[in-house]
Design a protein around this motif. Structure first.
Motif, PDB file in Angstrom:
ATOM      1  N   SER A  34      -0.142   7.833   8.050  1.00  0.00           N
ATOM      2  CA  SER A  34      -0.219   9.255   8.008  1.00  0.00           C
ATOM      3  C   SER A  34      -0.541   9.795   6.607  1.00  0.00           C
ATOM      4  N   ASP A  35      -0.670   8.990   5.624  1.00  0.00           N
ATOM      5  CA  ASP A  35      -1.114   9.293   4.050  1.00  0.00           C
ATOM      6  C   ASP A  35      -2.409   9.277   4.157  1.00  0.00           C
ATOM      7  N   PRO A  36      -3.386  10.212   4.175  1.00  0.00           N
ATOM      8  CA  PRO A  36      -4.846  10.072   4.075  1.00  0.00           C
ATOM      9  C   PRO A  36      -5.538   8.929   3.181  1.00  0.00           C
ATOM     10  N   ARG A  37      -4.773   9.054   1.873  1.00  0.00           N
ATOM     11  CA  ARG A  37      -5.100   8.142   0.733  1.00  0.00           C
ATOM     12  C   ARG A  37      -4.999   6.518   1.226  1.00  0.00           C
TER      13      ARG A  37
ATOM     14  N   VAL B 252       0.721  -1.209  -0.047  1.00  0.00           N
ATOM     15  CA  VAL B 252      -0.031   0.016  -0.057  1.00  0.00           C
ATOM     16  C   VAL B 252       0.945   1.355  -0.102  1.00  0.00           C
ATOM     17  N   GLU B 253       1.873   1.033   0.525  1.00  0.00           N
ATOM     18  CA  GLU B 253       3.147   2.308   0.477  1.00  0.00           C
ATOM     19  C   GLU B 253       3.773   2.788  -0.696  1.00  0.00           C
TER      20      GLU B 253
ATOM     21  N   ILE C 250      -3.265   1.724  -4.620  1.00  0.00           N
ATOM     22  CA  ILE C 250      -4.138   0.771  -4.281  1.00  0.00           C
ATOM     23  C   ILE C 250      -5.583   1.331  -4.121  1.00  0.00           C
ATOM     24  N   ASP C 251      -6.517   0.560  -4.685  1.00  0.00           N
ATOM     25  CA  ASP C 251      -7.984   1.096  -4.544  1.00  0.00           C
ATOM     26  C   ASP C 251      -8.768   0.477  -3.429  1.00  0.00           C
TER      27      ASP C 251
ATOM     28  N   PRO D 106     -10.638   1.099   1.197  1.00  0.00           N
ATOM     29  CA  PRO D 106     -11.653   0.333   1.697  1.00  0.00           C
ATOM     30  C   PRO D 106     -10.932  -0.913   2.145  1.00  0.00           C
ATOM     31  N   ILE D 107     -11.186  -1.338   3.268  1.00  0.00           N
ATOM     32  CA  ILE D 107     -10.658  -2.825   3.495  1.00  0.00           C
ATOM     33  C   ILE D 107     -11.974  -3.798   3.710  1.00  0.00           C
TER      34      ILE D 107
END
Length: 125
Positions: free
Chosen positions: A74-77, A44-45, A49-50, A82-83
């Motif tokens: 820390s990255d809001p995106r 994800v870093e 990823i959607d 959605p998990i």
């Protein structure tokens, strides 16, 4: 377009991973995978990823721990991804615990592939 959406599948069973991947690729999603909780965070870093399909029982860090870590990012995106939890033993967790960890939705195993596609489309489009 759906074909530009990337789904991360966090799953340590290659059988389930390959089936899930095939189903979602037929829907024109791009698939990346992680075999354990350590890889989930790296994925994800390092790329956009959607949505994350998160097996709750993955090694290194379990799905609940990964979900909490993503939510604290820390990255809001990343923090707002959605998990969708995937678990064979949902009875071990209450919806309350899923919500507390930050799980967006969940699917029981064995996976119902129609439900999988429906839920992914609900959050990713």
């Amino acid at each position: 377009m759906a074909d530009s959406k990337t789904i991360l599948i966090a799953e340590d069973s290659s059988v389930i991973l390959n089936l899930t991947k095939k189903i979602l690729e037929l829907q024109r999603y791009r698939i990346v995978s992680a075999k354990n909780g350590g890889e989930v965070i790296k994925q994800v870093e390092t790329q956009p990823i959607d949505c994350v399909l998160m097996d709750i029982n993955i090694p290194v860090k379990d799905g609940m721990e990964c979900t909490r870590e993503i939510r604290r990012h820390s990255d809001p995106r990343i923090a707002q991804l959605p998990i969708i939890a995937i678990t064979g033993n949902a009875n071990n967790y209450s919806m309350e615990q899923f919500k507390e960890a930050g799980v967006t939705d969940y699917l029981p195993k064995p996976l119902d592939f129609d439900a999988l596609v429906r839920v992914v489309k609900q959050y990713v489009g």
